[in-house]
Design a protein around this motif. Structure first.
Motif, PDB file in Angstrom:
ATOM      1  N   TYR A   1      -4.045   1.195   1.312  1.00  0.00           N
ATOM      2  CA  TYR A   1      -3.523   2.092   0.282  1.00  0.00           C
ATOM      3  C   TYR A   1      -4.174   3.461   0.372  1.00  0.00           C
ATOM      4  O   TYR A   1      -3.525   4.500   0.384  1.00  0.00           O
ATOM      5  CB  TYR A   1      -3.762   1.457  -1.086  1.00  0.00           C
ATOM      6  CG  TYR A   1      -3.815   2.419  -2.232  1.00  0.00           C
ATOM      7  CD1 TYR A   1      -2.653   2.937  -2.776  1.00  0.00           C
ATOM      8  CD2 TYR A   1      -5.041   2.813  -2.757  1.00  0.00           C
ATOM      9  CE1 TYR A   1      -2.706   3.841  -3.822  1.00  0.00           C
ATOM     10  CE2 TYR A   1      -5.111   3.703  -3.800  1.00  0.00           C
ATOM     11  CZ  TYR A   1      -3.937   4.216  -4.329  1.00  0.00           C
ATOM     12  OH  TYR A   1      -4.006   5.106  -5.349  1.00  0.00           O
TER      13      TYR A   1
ATOM     14  N   ILE B   1      -6.888  -2.089  -7.678  1.00  0.00           N
ATOM     15  CA  ILE B   1      -6.739  -2.246  -6.231  1.00  0.00           C
ATOM     16  C   ILE B   1      -8.097  -2.234  -5.549  1.00  0.00           C
ATOM     17  O   ILE B   1      -8.330  -2.944  -4.581  1.00  0.00           O
ATOM     18  CB  ILE B   1      -5.840  -1.128  -5.670  1.00  0.00           C
ATOM     19  CG1 ILE B   1      -4.431  -1.283  -6.212  1.00  0.00           C
ATOM     20  CG2 ILE B   1      -5.815  -1.163  -4.159  1.00  0.00           C
ATOM     21  CD1 ILE B   1      -3.554  -0.120  -5.916  1.00  0.00           C
TER      22      ILE B   1
ATOM     23  N   GLY C   1       0.825  -1.208   0.000  1.00  0.00           N
ATOM     24  CA  GLY C   1       0.000   0.000   0.000  1.00  0.00           C
ATOM     25  C   GLY C   1       0.855   1.252   0.000  1.00  0.00           C
ATOM     26  O   GLY C   1       0.586   2.202  -0.742  1.00  0.00           O
ATOM     27  N   THR C   2       1.915   1.246   0.816  1.00  0.00           N
ATOM     28  CA  THR C   2       2.804   2.401   0.861  1.00  0.00           C
ATOM     29  C   THR C   2       3.507   2.569  -0.479  1.00  0.00           C
ATOM     30  O   THR C   2       3.568   3.670  -1.036  1.00  0.00           O
ATOM     31  CB  THR C   2       3.853   2.231   1.980  1.00  0.00           C
ATOM     32  OG1 THR C   2       3.184   1.868   3.180  1.00  0.00           O
ATOM     33  CG2 THR C   2       4.628   3.497   2.190  1.00  0.00           C
TER      34      THR C   2
ATOM     35  N   GLN D   1      -5.525   2.138  -9.627  1.00  0.00           N
ATOM     36  CA  GLN D   1      -6.409   2.309  -8.487  1.00  0.00           C
ATOM     37  C   GLN D   1      -7.664   1.452  -8.641  1.00  0.00           C
ATOM     38  O   GLN D   1      -8.147   0.860  -7.684  1.00  0.00           O
ATOM     39  CB  GLN D   1      -6.778   3.777  -8.346  1.00  0.00           C
ATOM     40  CG  GLN D   1      -7.359   4.110  -7.013  1.00  0.00           C
ATOM     41  CD  GLN D   1      -7.162   5.580  -6.680  1.00  0.00           C
ATOM     42  OE1 GLN D   1      -6.185   5.994  -6.142  1.00  0.00           O
ATOM     43  NE2 GLN D   1      -8.151   6.368  -7.058  1.00  0.00           N
TER      44      GLN D   1
ATOM     45  N   ALA E   1       1.063   3.793  -3.075  1.00  0.00           N
ATOM     46  CA  ALA E   1       0.684   5.181  -2.818  1.00  0.00           C
ATOM     47  C   ALA E   1       1.808   6.118  -3.244  1.00  0.00           C
ATOM     48  O   ALA E   1       1.562   7.178  -3.842  1.00  0.00           O
ATOM     49  CB  ALA E   1       0.350   5.375  -1.344  1.00  0.00           C
TER      50      ALA E   1
END
Lengths: 299, 269
Positions: free
Chosen positions: B150, B106, B84-85, B103, B88
């Motif tokens: 995320y 996800i 997620g990091t 996106q 992002a």
């Protein structure tokens, strides 16, 4: 903000031109790898499976639309599908009816109290879903709390079977489980209504009731609709609740899909049913989000 | 009309109270009855006992399931927070390609009913001949919680001032130093909050797990199997403990994710 980072990002590695050209590709690969491999690929394969068939327990990889034809022509599946849609719509309506007053009450509170109450409403969301179903079932059963309470008050003289292991039980259980999901979007849309609008309405001589029905309710409609679509989507995908409280008569679409992968063992047909479920979900999300976005354009 | 104005607030309070009873009332039933014995289908209210809890501590199936749940939860948390990091950061980077598409992928498992995510993974694992095991459960949970993790981290990332990163580069920091010394400290509370939330979701996840599990069962799956057989005191004891644990997790997540800004923002009204 991102453009500022952009300048900085491009300047920094300028001393090493060749790796810097590769970096974006590596970054893209790293970012896309997992989502594509473990989300997109399975979903695509799933869609593909819905066009296959089963012969004596083996999957036949020859494209066919037989699964979809079966769904639309078989006398069993379509009625259950419509009944499930109707059931979930009823759950959505009930949830909104319960959630709206609560959300409205929240907006009348101020500061900390409002958020404490909001958190208390949202805490059940993270509590174990299975446990909540179990808890509600213990209340609904033939010998459950609800029946005993009704008997004690003398409203009925023998245990009611209206909400024991049938679709009504599914309806009630899902409603109790999903109310918190409806509270949040409605609360957010109510909170966003500028106070000035309500003041203006009062200044123009409207009573509180008139202001509520002609200002507040219409302006909260986007939140209410997205709450409904939210609840609907969660309800229609659930196969645990119907299985736990639905009994023999409480067959829903989710349960049928699940059974294709268990007892019925027809994965392609189950995949086709799931694709239909996905289509319904997408339509519901679209309907719920549409009002939101069209309102966004007006503002 | 005056009368209606006075009744309406009282009705609102009553409705809210009713909803609270609906939400919390049913949960009290197993908690309370976990302290009493059941004989012949009827609860014996005369003497409270903790025997159900003692029996639970000796129930190996449940303890195994608890261990599985913790392993799966930790695995899913680590995978989803790292991913997620990373995603992002990629999303906010200037060279990112196809942000919307990424996106969308996800968010798919989060938007689609879990049964679809679970079945898609089930078919996928079978097709690539990947044995169903703890790993498949962790993968299932990771893709399920990823959207939330995320989104939480991205929101924090986007709320950071761009000049922070700019200043870091101006002072001669490398990309890695900027990430470790500037971004990471600023993201940490969002990451912890997201991790707790992810763990809570994973702890509770049942539908995907049921579909992608091999022989292991996590606590909810185990509970599910037990509950279908009927009501017993040890289920109730387990339910009580799980509720206690998830409530604690929720409150921790709230502390990390909903501090100052939310409460301060409400005071303007």
């Amino acid at each position: 903000m991102s453009s500022r980072v952009a300048d900085a990002g491009v300047e920094a590695p300028a001393a090493h031109p060749s790796p810097s050209r590769l970096v974006p590709w590596f970054a893209a690969l790293a970012a896309y790898a997992v989502p594509i491999w473990f989300v997109l690929a399975p979903m695509a394969l799933f869609l593909g499976y819905s066009f296959f068939s089963v012969d004596k327990g083996n999957i036949v990889f020859t494209p066919t639309v037989a699964n979809y034809v079966r769904f639309f022509t078989d006398p069993v599946f379509l009625p259950i599908f419509w009944r499930t849609c109707l059931l979930c719509l009823a759950v959505a309506v009930l949830c909104v009816l319960f959630a709206f007053p609560v959300a409205y009450f929240l907006t009348t509170l101020r500061g900390r109290r409002r958020y404490v109450l909001l958190v208390l409403l949202l805490v059940p969301l993270l509590m174990s879903y299975v446990i909540k179903i179990y808890a509600v079932r213990s209340i609904l059963g033939g010998n459950g709390m609800l029946n005993r309470a009704l008997l004690a008050t003398g409203l009925i003289d023998k245990p009611s079977m209206l909400f024991v292991f049938n679709l009504n039980a599914v309806l009630l259980t899902l409603t109790v489980l999903l109310i918190p999901f409806a509270v949040l979007p409605i609360f957010l849309s109510l909170e966003r209504i500028p106070k000035a609008l309500r003041h203006a309405s009062a200044d123009l001589g409207a009573s509180n009731a008139q202001t509520f029905w002609r200002v507040t309710v219409p302006l909260s409609l986007p939140g209410t609709l997205s709450a409904m679509s939210f609840v609907f989507v969660l309800a229609i995908g659930d196969f645990l609740t119907p299985q736990m409280v639905g009994g023999q008569s409480g067959f829903t679409f989710g349960r049928i899909i699940y059974s294709q992968f268990g007892t019925a063992f027809n994965w392609p047909f189950g995949a086709a049913l799931s694709v239909i479920l996905a289509a319904v979900v997408i339509i519901a999300i679209r309907l719920g989000g549409r009002v939101e976005s069209s309102r966004g354009r007006i503002q | 009309m005056r009368l209606a104005d006075r009744i309406a607030p009282a009705l609102l309070v009553l409705m809210t109270l009713f909803v609270f009873i609906l939400l919390y009332g049913p949960l009290m039933v197993p908690i309370v009855s976990s302290f009493f014995t059941v004989s012949h289908g009827a609860v014996d209210w005369s003497q409270p006992t903790t025997s159900a809890y003692v029996a639970l501590a000796a129930n190996e199936g449940v303890l195994n399931a608890l261990w599985t749940t913790l392993v799966v939860g930790s695995g899913a948390v680590v995978c989803s927070v790292v991913l997620g990091t990373g995603i992002a950061l990629y999303y906010t980077s200037p060279n990112a390609k196809g942000r919307g598409f990424l996106q969308f992928i996800i968010f798919l498992p989060f938007l689609m009913p879990p049964i679809i995510t679970g079945l898609a993974l089930l078919i996928f694992f079978r097709q690539v001949e990947f044995e169903r095991s703890l790993v498949t459960i962790i993968i299932g949970h990771t893709v399920f919680v990823l959207a939330l993790v995320y989104r939480t981290i991205l929101t924090r990332l986007q709320s950071l001032s761009g000049s922070l990163v700019e200043a870091s580069y101006d002072l001669g920091a490398s990309r890695w130093q900027t990430f470790r010394l500037v971004l990471l400290p600023n993201l940490s509370s969002a990451m912890v909050g997201a991790a707790v939330l992810a763990f809570a979701l994973s702890f509770d996840e049942t539908m995907i797990t049921l579909l992608v599990t091999g022989t292991q069962s996590t606590l909810p799956v185990r509970l599910w199997a037990m509950m279908r057989l009927g009501f017993t005191p040890d289920i109730n004891a387990l339910v009580a403990l799980v509720l206690l644990f998830t409530t604690a997790l929720c409150l921790i997540a709230v502390r990390f994710l909903m501090p100052k800004s939310a409460v301060a923002g409400s005071d303007e009204d």
